[in-house]
Design a protein around this motif. Structure first.
Motif, PDB file in Angstrom:
ATOM      1  N   UNK B 119     -10.508  29.612 -64.416  1.00  8.70           N
ATOM      2  CA  UNK B 119     -10.041  29.871 -63.055  1.00  8.70           C
ATOM      3  C   UNK B 119      -9.109  28.826 -62.455  1.00  8.70           C
ATOM      4  N   UNK B 120      -8.534  27.949 -63.259  1.00  4.08           N
ATOM      5  CA  UNK B 120      -7.497  27.056 -62.746  1.00  4.08           C
ATOM      6  C   UNK B 120      -7.974  26.010 -61.755  1.00  4.08           C
ATOM      7  N   UNK B 121      -7.036  25.221 -61.257  1.00  5.37           N
ATOM      8  CA  UNK B 121      -7.324  24.205 -60.244  1.00  5.37           C
ATOM      9  C   UNK B 121      -6.335  24.397 -59.105  1.00  5.37           C
ATOM     10  N   UNK B 122      -6.589  23.734 -57.985  1.00  9.47           N
ATOM     11  CA  UNK B 122      -5.699  23.882 -56.837  1.00  9.47           C
ATOM     12  C   UNK B 122      -4.327  23.267 -57.113  1.00  9.47           C
ATOM     13  N   UNK B 123      -4.285  22.237 -57.978  1.00 10.16           N
ATOM     14  CA  UNK B 123      -3.006  21.639 -58.378  1.00 10.16           C
ATOM     15  C   UNK B 123      -2.928  21.627 -59.904  1.00 10.16           C
ATOM     16  N   UNK B 124      -1.761  21.891 -60.463  1.00 11.26           N
ATOM     17  CA  UNK B 124      -1.667  21.983 -61.934  1.00 11.26           C
ATOM     18  C   UNK B 124      -1.621  20.608 -62.604  1.00 11.26           C
ATOM     19  N   UNK B 125      -2.713  19.849 -62.509  1.00 10.22           N
ATOM     20  CA  UNK B 125      -2.723  18.497 -63.072  1.00 10.22           C
ATOM     21  C   UNK B 125      -3.131  18.488 -64.543  1.00 10.22           C
ATOM     22  N   UNK B 126      -3.536  19.634 -65.056  1.00 11.51           N
ATOM     23  CA  UNK B 126      -4.080  19.716 -66.408  1.00 11.51           C
ATOM     24  C   UNK B 126      -2.983  19.713 -67.475  1.00 11.51           C
ATOM     25  N   UNK B 127      -3.398  19.438 -68.715  1.00  6.02           N
ATOM     26  CA  UNK B 127      -2.457  19.477 -69.832  1.00  6.02           C
ATOM     27  C   UNK B 127      -2.167  20.912 -70.232  1.00  6.02           C
ATOM     28  N   UNK B 128      -3.220  21.723 -70.314  1.00  5.44           N
ATOM     29  CA  UNK B 128      -2.995  23.171 -70.418  1.00  5.44           C
ATOM     30  C   UNK B 128      -4.206  23.927 -69.907  1.00  5.44           C
ATOM     31  N   UNK B 129      -4.015  25.211 -69.624  1.00  8.82           N
ATOM     32  CA  UNK B 129      -5.139  26.010 -69.127  1.00  8.82           C
ATOM     33  C   UNK B 129      -5.292  27.285 -69.953  1.00  8.82           C
ATOM     34  N   UNK B 130      -6.547  27.688 -70.088  1.00 10.94           N
ATOM     35  CA  UNK B 130      -6.864  28.949 -70.761  1.00 10.94           C
ATOM     36  C   UNK B 130      -7.571  29.795 -69.713  1.00 10.94           C
ATOM     37  N   UNK B 131      -6.902  30.833 -69.239  1.00  9.81           N
ATOM     38  CA  UNK B 131      -7.481  31.554 -68.113  1.00  9.81           C
ATOM     39  C   UNK B 131      -7.672  33.032 -68.406  1.00  9.81           C
ATOM     40  N   UNK B 132      -8.690  33.581 -67.764  1.00 11.35           N
ATOM     41  CA  UNK B 132      -8.879  35.018 -67.770  1.00 11.35           C
ATOM     42  C   UNK B 132      -8.047  35.585 -66.639  1.00 11.35           C
ATOM     43  N   UNK B 133      -7.763  36.863 -66.699  1.00  7.43           N
ATOM     44  CA  UNK B 133      -6.913  37.462 -65.680  1.00  7.43           C
ATOM     45  C   UNK B 133      -7.784  38.307 -64.759  1.00  7.43           C
ATOM     46  N   UNK B 134      -8.249  37.692 -63.656  1.00  2.00           N
ATOM     47  CA  UNK B 134      -9.199  38.406 -62.795  1.00  2.00           C
ATOM     48  C   UNK B 134      -8.567  39.569 -62.048  1.00  2.00           C
ATOM     49  N   UNK B 135      -7.345  39.366 -61.547  1.00  2.00           N
ATOM     50  CA  UNK B 135      -6.677  40.478 -60.869  1.00  2.00           C
ATOM     51  C   UNK B 135      -6.450  41.609 -61.875  1.00  2.00           C
ATOM     52  N   UNK B 136      -5.987  41.215 -63.077  1.00  2.00           N
ATOM     53  CA  UNK B 136      -5.761  42.196 -64.137  1.00  2.00           C
ATOM     54  C   UNK B 136      -7.040  42.914 -64.539  1.00  2.00           C
ATOM     55  N   UNK B 137      -8.155  42.195 -64.461  1.00  2.00           N
ATOM     56  CA  UNK B 137      -9.467  42.759 -64.786  1.00  2.00           C
ATOM     57  C   UNK B 137      -9.795  43.914 -63.847  1.00  2.00           C
ATOM     58  N   UNK B 138      -9.538  43.689 -62.545  1.00  2.00           N
ATOM     59  CA  UNK B 138      -9.766  44.755 -61.565  1.00  2.00           C
ATOM     60  C   UNK B 138      -8.784  45.892 -61.749  1.00  2.00           C
ATOM     61  N   UNK B 139      -7.521  45.534 -62.003  1.00  2.00           N
ATOM     62  CA  UNK B 139      -6.476  46.555 -62.162  1.00  2.00           C
ATOM     63  C   UNK B 139      -6.753  47.462 -63.359  1.00  2.00           C
ATOM     64  N   UNK B 140      -7.144  46.823 -64.483  1.00  2.00           N
ATOM     65  CA  UNK B 140      -7.404  47.605 -65.698  1.00  2.00           C
ATOM     66  C   UNK B 140      -8.542  48.593 -65.467  1.00  2.00           C
ATOM     67  N   UNK B 141      -9.603  48.111 -64.785  1.00  2.00           N
ATOM     68  CA  UNK B 141     -10.744  48.994 -64.516  1.00  2.00           C
ATOM     69  C   UNK B 141     -10.306  50.153 -63.628  1.00  2.00           C
ATOM     70  N   UNK B 142      -9.500  49.861 -62.608  1.00  2.00           N
ATOM     71  CA  UNK B 142      -9.057  50.908 -61.681  1.00  2.00           C
ATOM     72  C   UNK B 142      -8.225  51.959 -62.417  1.00  2.00           C
ATOM     73  N   UNK B 143      -7.314  51.491 -63.298  1.00  6.15           N
ATOM     74  CA  UNK B 143      -6.470  52.451 -64.041  1.00  6.15           C
ATOM     75  C   UNK B 143      -7.329  53.324 -64.952  1.00  6.15           C
ATOM     76  N   UNK B 144      -8.306  52.694 -65.621  1.00  5.98           N
ATOM     77  CA  UNK B 144      -9.147  53.467 -66.540  1.00  5.98           C
ATOM     78  C   UNK B 144      -9.967  54.503 -65.785  1.00  5.98           C
ATOM     79  N   UNK B 145     -10.542  54.096 -64.663  1.00  3.21           N
ATOM     80  CA  UNK B 145     -11.359  55.034 -63.884  1.00  3.21           C
ATOM     81  C   UNK B 145     -10.472  56.148 -63.325  1.00  3.21           C
TER      82      UNK B 145
END
Lengths: 346, 312
Positions: B119-145
Motif C-alpha cells: 500500500x505504498x507510503x505518503x512519500x516515495x522514499x523507498x528503493x522500490x515498491x511492490x503493490x497490489x491494485x486496490x482500485x483495480x481490485x474493485x473495478x475488476x469485481x464490478x466488471x465481472x459482476x
C-alpha cells in the motif's frame, strides 16, 4: 430477577420498584425493540427476532460466565483469545485422531463428541489458569487476564499457523462429517440455537440465586475481607468463577463450529468487550457484589438488536460505532433513571 | 514460593535474551508486517515465513527477521528498535501509509535498503515498491459482476474494515458500476470487517431485509465463506452470484469445482510479500513500481491460482 441482594422487610407497595430496577435492562430492551418495530418493518417478522437471538447466543453464553466473574469483583479480558485457542485445539486434536484412524472421529456424532469434550476441557483449563493467577498468585484480574489474552491468542495463531482451520478436513480423499445438525439445531427453517442460551441462562440463574456458591460469589465481590472472616474460601470461589467462564467459552466454541464449521484466525476477536458490555447493560455492577443473570440475557439481546438495526437502516459503516455507542449509553441511562426513581421513593 | 517464582522469571528473561541475540556479522533483513488478524493477513504472515526459510536456505550470510504488529504505532516502534540494532534491508507492508512514512524515512537516512509492499507510503522514499491494485481490485469485481448479471440486477456490498485499502476498493467498484452498468442497483453497502463470522451475520440481516438479491460482493474470501453459510441455510434461491476476493484456497476450489454461485473471484495475492522479499535480497526489481494486477479467477484458469498447501 437473579439478583442476589436481599430485600427484606418491605411491604407489597414498595416491593414493586426494586423489581422494576432489577428488570431495568428488560425495560430498556422493550423500549428499544418498540422503536425498532416502529422504524423498520423487518423487526415485525418473528423470524428476524429469532435470528437476532441466535446471533448473540455465543457472546451471550460467554457473558453469563462473565456475570459471575464481575459479580465476584473480577474481570476476564481473555475470553476472546481463549475462544480461539479452545477452537484451534479442538480441531487439531480431532484431526490427529482422524489421522490415527480412530473410527469414532469419522462419524457425525463422534466429531461432535470429540470437539465438545476438547473445547469444554481446554476452556475450563484456560479459565482455571486465569483463576489461579488471580486467586493464588494475587495478580489483579485486569492484568492477569490481559496477560492470558495475549498468550492464548498467540498460541492459537501459532498452532493454526496464522491461518483458518476448517472443521471438515480432507484426509485421504475422504471428507470429515460436519456437526451443524447437532451444534446448530433447526426446527423446520428456524434455527433454535438461542434455546441453548435461554436454558444456560436459567441454569446460571439457579446457580447464582439458589446455591451457596452464588451467594458466596456476591459476598466476595461485595467485600472480600468480610467474606473471608465469614469463613468463605474466597480464593476457591474466584477460581470457580473463572473456570465456569472458561467452560462457557468452550460451549460457545461448539456452537460456533456448528455455524461456521471452521475457526478463522480472528475468531473471538473483541468478544471480551461485547461480553462485558452485555453484563453491564444487563445491570450487573462493575464494582462487584451484585449480579443480574437474566439482565445479561437482555444485555446480549440489546447488542444483537443494535447490530441488526444498523444493518437494516443501512447506516454508513464508519458511523455505525457512533450509533452503537449512543444506544448503549441510552440503555444504561434508562436503567440509571429507574434506579434514581427507586431511591427517591424509598 | 516467592523464590521459585523469581527464579522462574530470571530463567525466562535469560531465555528471552538468548533468543533475541541475532547472529553477529550477518546481513539482516527485516520483514515488517501486520499480525494475522484476518484470513488475508494470515496469508501474509505465512508467505513472509516462507520467504524467511527460502532466503536463509539460499543465503547463509543473511538473517531474516519477520516482525508482526497489531497497529501502526506498534509497527513503527518495532522498526525503530530494529534500526537501533542496525539492519541492512527493510521490507515493510505498512498498516497505513501515512503513519509509517516518518520511520521509513529515518530508515532510509540510515542507509537501509527500503522495499514497500501492498500500500505504498505518503512519500516515495523507498528503493522500490511492490503493490497490489486496490482500485483495480474493485473495478475488476464490478466488471465481472456486471457481465455475469447482464448489466441488470440488485446487489449488496459488504465492505471491509474502514481504512484506505477498503475505500479504494469500494470506490473503484462503485465508479465502474455507475459508469458501465447503470442497470445495476446497489441495495446496500454495509460492512463485515473481513470477518467470516460477521459475513454470516450480515448476510442473515440482508436476507431478512431484502426479498430479492441478485448478487453479493464481499470483496474478501473469508466474508464470502460466512455469507455463503448463511445463504445456504436460508433455503433461498434468488441470489445468482456471490463474489469474494483475495484468492483463498477454499474459494478458488469452489470456482475450480464449478460452483454455480461462486463462479469467479478476484485475486489479491498475499504471495506479494514473498516476491518482494526475494527481490529485496537481490536489491533489484524490474522497475521502481511493481504492480501486482487484480486478476479474475474463473473455472478455466482457476487451477493456476489453486495452492492446496497454502494456509490462506
Amino acid at each position: 430477577m437473579g439478583n442476589c441482594e436481599n430485600l427484606p422487610g418491605q411491604d407489597k407497595r414498595k416491593k414493586f420498584l426494586p423489581y422494576f430496577v432489577n428488570a431495568a435492562s428488560w425495560i430498556a430492551l422493550a423500549v428499544l425493540l418498540a422503536v425498532c418495530i416502529i422504524v423498520r418493518p423487518e423487526f415485525r417478522n418473528p423470524q428476524t427476532l429469532l435470528m437476532i437471538a441466535k446471533q448473540v447466543t455465543i457472546v451471550g453464553i460467554i457473558a453469563l460466565g462473565m456475570t459471575f466473574v464481575i459479580a465476584g469483583g473480577g474481570i476476564d479480558l481473555s475470553v476472546g483469545s481463549l475462544f480461539a485457542f479452545s477452537g484451534v485445539t479442538a480441531l487439531l486434536i480431532l484431526k490427529d485422531l482422524q489421522e490415527a484412524g480412530m473410527a469414532l472421529a469419522w462419524s457425525e456424532g463422534g466429531v461432535f463428541l470429540i470437539v465438545t469434550v476438547v473445547a469444554l476441557l481446554v476452556g475450563a483449563l484456560g479459565g482455571a489458569l486465569n483463576g489461579l493467577l488471580v486467586a493464588v498468585c494475587k495478580i489483579p484480574p485486569f492484568i492477569a487476564t490481559l496477560g492470558t489474552l495475549s498468550i492464548f491468542r498467540s498460541l492459537a495463531l501459532h498452532f493454526a499457523e496464522s491461518g483458518t482451520l476448517p472443521l471438515r478436513n480432507v484426509i485421504d480423499g475422504a471428507s470429515t462429517p460436519g456437526i451443524s445438525e447437532l451444534a446448530a439445531p433447526m426446527i423446520g427453517k428456524y434455527e433454535i440455537t438461542a434455546v441453548v442460551f435461554v436454558i444456560l441462562t436459567a441454569l446460571c440463574w439457579i446457580l447464582m440465586k439458589y446455591t451457596a456458591f452464588g451467594r458466596h460469589v456476591c459476598a466476595v465481590g461485595a467485600n472480600e475481607k468480610v467474606a473471608k472472616f465469614a469463613g468463605i474460601n474466597t480464593g476457591l470461589i474466584k477460581l470457580l468463577t473463572y473456570t465456569l467462564t472458561g467452560l462457557l467459552v468452550g460451549a460457545g466454541v461448539v456452537l460456533f463450529l456448528g455455524q461456521l464449521e471452521s475457526v478463522p484466525n480472528n475468531a473471538g476477536n473483541l468478544y471480551e468487550l461485547d461480553a462485558i458490555a452485555a453484563v453491564v447493560i444487563g445491570g450487573t455492577a462493575m464494582s462487584g457484589g451484585k449480579a443480574n443473570v437474566w439482565g445479561t440475557l437482555a444485555g446480549a439481546l440489546i447488542l444483537g438488536l443494535i447490530f441488526a438495526f444498523l444493518n437494516f437502516t443501512g447506516t454508513a459503516p464508519a458511523l455505525k460505532g457512533l450509533v452503537q455507542g449512543v444506544i448503549i449509553l441510552l440503555s444504561v441511562l434508562i436503567q440509571g433513571f429507574a434506579f434514581m426513581l427507586n431511591r427517591n421513593r424509598a | 514460593m516467592k523464590k521459585v517464582f523469581l527464579m522462574t522469571c530470571a530463567a525466562f528473561c535469560a531465555a528471552l535474551l538468548f533468543c533475541a541475540c541475532g547472529d553477529a556479522g550477518k546481513r539482516t533483513i527485516v520483514i515488517s508486517i501486520p499480525s494475522a488478524d484476518h484470513g488475508w493477513t494470515g496469508g501474509i504472515v505465512s508467505w513472509a515465513e516462507n520467504a524467511e526459510k527460502e532466503i536463509e536456505k539460499n543465503n547463509p550470510d543473511v538473517d531474516v527477521i519477520v516482525q508482526t504488529s497489531k497497529d501502526s504505532q506498534e509497527q513503527a516502534n518495532g522498526i525503530e528498535t530494529m534500526l537501533a540494532k542496525g539492519i541492512d534491508t527493510l521490507v515493510i507492508l505498512p498498516h497505513e501509509p501515512a503513519p509509517l512514512t516518518n520511520i521509513s524515512k529515518k530508515a532510509k537516512k540510515q542507509g537501509v535498503f527500503l522495499v514497500v509492499v501492498d500500500r505504498g507510503l505518503a512519500e516515495p522514499v523507498y528503493d522500490f515498491e511492490v503493490v497490489g491494485d486496490n482500485t483495480g481490485f474493485g473495478e475488476a469485481a464490478a466488471r465481472a459482476i456486471g457481465r455475469e448479471l447482464n448489466g441488470k440486477g440488485e446487489i449488496v456490498i459488504m465492505e471491509g474494515i474502514q481504512c484506505q485499502v477498503n475505500t479504494d476498493r469500494v470506490n473503484g467498484f462503485k465508479t465502474v458500476l455507475a459508469k458501465e452498468f447503470p442497470g445495476i442497483r446497489i441495495l446496500q453497502s454495509t460492512n463485515a470487517n473481513w470477518s467470516e463470522e460477521e459475513g454470516m451475520k450480515v448476510m442473515e440481516n440482508m436476507l431478512s431485509k431484502f426479498n430479492q438479491i441478485d448478487a453479493v460482493w464481499t470483496g474478501d474470501d473469508d466474508v464470502l465463506n460466512g455469507a455463503l453459510k448463511a445463504y445456504e441455510k436460508s433455503g433461498r434461491s434468488d441470489v445468482k452470484l456471490m463474489v469474494g476476493g483475495g484468492g483463498s484456497k477454499t474459494v478458488v476450489k469452489r470456482v475450480l469445482d464449478g460452483d454455480p454461485l461462486v463462479r469467479l473471484t478476484v485475486t489479491y495475492p498475499p504471495k506479494m510479500i514473498y516476491d518482494a522479499a526475494l527481490m529485496a535480497v537481490e536489491k533489484k526489481a524490474p522497475q521502481k513500481k511493481v504492480v501486482i494486477p487484480a486478476e479474475i479467477v474463473e473455472k478455466t484458469n482457476a487451477a493456476k491460482f489453486y495452492y492446496p498447501d497454502s494456509r490462506y
